[in-house]
Design an enzyme around this catalytic site. Structure first.
Site, PDB file in Angstrom:
ATOM      1  CD  GLU A 192      -3.166   6.483  -5.457  1.00 32.00           C
ATOM      2  OE1 GLU A 192      -1.809   5.770  -6.056  1.00 32.00           O
ATOM      3  OE2 GLU A 192      -3.098   5.548  -4.458  1.00 32.00           O
ATOM      4  CE1 TYR A 231       5.301   9.438  -8.461  1.00 30.48           C
ATOM      5  CE2 TYR A 231       4.979   7.427  -9.518  1.00 30.48           C
ATOM      6  CZ  TYR A 231       4.983   8.398  -8.433  1.00 30.48           C
ATOM      7  OH  TYR A 231       3.910   7.828  -6.575  1.00 30.48           O
ATOM      8  CG  HIS A 251      -0.737   0.937  -7.419  1.00 30.79           C
ATOM      9  ND1 HIS A 251      -1.332   0.902  -6.831  1.00 30.79           N
ATOM     10  CD2 HIS A 251       0.165   1.877  -6.768  1.00 30.79           C
ATOM     11  CE1 HIS A 251      -2.208   2.133  -6.198  1.00 30.79           C
ATOM     12  NE2 HIS A 251      -0.650   2.925  -6.404  1.00 30.79           N
TER      13      HIS A 251
END
Length: 431
Positions: free
Chosen positions: A337, A346, A367
């Site tokens: 990603e 975000y 993550h």
């Protein structure tokens, strides 16, 4: 130039036709002995001739001069475009970069490209490359086309005008522009500064994400994709045509504008899409859904269900799931990603991820939310909540992303990214 003076055809994957002058488009034949208005007929093919009809990508161009009229190509230097993966071993470490500063020196869209990561293989038509761009002036006497792959541009700051062989596209942040492999174009700045992201797709052309059990409606809709109407330049002079070919940049001289297509028809076309029109699907009961429900476009691979590249967005949306940890869960997965942020915050990294910045989490590298996001989400009162002021995206690939030397040596690399998770504490209680 009025920014609202553009005309578009609508739809995704359709056969279109357009003419800037009435009578320029031949009827009944693609290559009549003498095309109307003294034009030359030329076909631009974006697929093998013999693929199935619904996969055959081509456009017939009726232009003032054919593309073969140019001087020999010469190799030129552009480290930001031709940079290769770093010689360092590819590590499983999570990486994050702050936004690129826009240099004071004048530079156009091509001059401002900086390659950050690459995977796959141009020869084998797999994988992709990722660039960040900045620009503060328009391309003037130079034009560009990419022989290696399609180009997907994600605008983050500043409006841009894309003059293509098939017509002009005006785009602003929150919109994306896709220019197919081999199509010539020129980029003009509307404001003083512009910044964003570019994906160079070596694999299959983009298609809309399948809806599966969602059914007939939702995600990105065909009618929201806009294709330019025919518009042409009829001018002579001393111009340069830049070409990315086999991971190198080449240049030739031309004595006319290559954007001289007066009429065209076909399905191999540039297009733009407004990301705010995405029809978001989400959980209305419990659990955080997988990010695949936010897929806008896919470049498919030879393995069903496994993408060469997925383009995924995380837009403004309602969150209503009950008894659920609402931000993205901690995860490891087979896909790699590369994320960017167009505006706002975000939700998994409030304050730590800046618009114009990016992060890289390769295959199986863990993550998820930073400490503050985890603590807040764990204690928050779960009532319906609208996530506003946010638009993030992800270039997700079956292949690991290899950072370039430029990316790993950039002053924007966050050397302390891992610190955002170090404050997580064990909450285990042995009953």
């Amino acid at each position: 130039m009025k920014l609202d003076n553009y005309h578009y055809l609508t739809g995704f994957g359709n056969h279109f036709e357009s003419q800037a002058i009435e009578g320029a488009l031949p009827k009944g034949r693609n290559t009549p002995q003498k095309p109307p208005l003294g034009l030359y007929a030329e076909q631009l093919s974006g697929s093998a001739f013999t693929v199935k009809r619904d996969h055959n990508a081509k456009v017939w161009l009726y232009r003032i001069l054919p593309s073969v009229k140019h001087t020999p190509y010469q190799l030129i230097e552009h480290p930001g475009v031709t940079s290769q993966p770093s010689a360092q071993l590819l590590s499983p470490n999570q990486l994050r970069w702050s936004p690129l500063e826009i240099p004071q020196s004048a530079h156009d869209f091509i001059q401002g490209l900086r390659k950050f990561a690459v995977n796959g293989n141009v020869d084998l038509q797999t994988g992709a490359a990722i660039y960040l761009y900045t620009c503060n002036r328009s391309m003037q006497d130079n034009y560009f086309h990419n022989a290696d792959g399609d180009i997907l541009i994600v605008l983050q700051l500043g409006e841009l005008i894309f003059k293509t062989e098939l017509g002009t596209i005006y785009a602003k942040p929150q919109e994306i522009v896709v220019i197919p492999r081999g199509m010539k174009f020129q980029v003009a700045c509307v404001a003083d500064n512009a910044r964003g992201y570019v994906l160079e797709n070596f694999g299959a052309h983009f298609s809309l994400a399948e809806r599966g059990p969602i059914g007939a409606n939702g995600l990105a809709n065909e009618r929201d994709f806009l294709v330019p109407s025919a518009q042409f330049e009829n001018k002579s002079g001393e111009f340069k045509l830049l070409t990315k070919f086999h991971d190198h940049l080449w240049q030739c001289d031309i004595d006319h504008s290559p954007l001289d297509v007066v009429a065209w028809h076909g399905n191999y076309v540039p297009y733009k899409y407004d990301l705010t029109l995405f029809n978001t699907m989400n959980s209305v009961s419990y659990d955080h859904a997988d990010p695949s429900i936010f897929t806008v476009l896919s470049s498919l691979s030879d393995t069903p269900g496994v993408a060469n590249i997925d383009f995924v967005i995380f837009p403004e949306r309602w969150i209503v799931a009950e008894n659920t940890f609402r931000p993205p869960y901690y995860h490891r997965n087979t896909m790699s990603e590369f994320m960017g942020l167009i505006y706002g915050e975000y939700d998994a990294k409030p304050g730590g991820f800046k618009p114009g910045g990016c992060s890289l989490h390769n295959c199986m590298s863990p993550h998820g939310p930073d400490v503050d996001a985890f603590n807040h989400a764990s204690e928050a009162k779960l009532k319906p909540q609208y996530y506003s002021n946010t638009l993030a995206f992800m270039f997700e690939s079956r292949f690991m992303w290899h950072p370039t030397k430029f990316a790993l040596e950039s002053a924007t690399l966050d050397k302390n990214y891992l610190d955002c998770w170090q404050g997580l504490q064990s909450n285990f209680k042995d009953k």
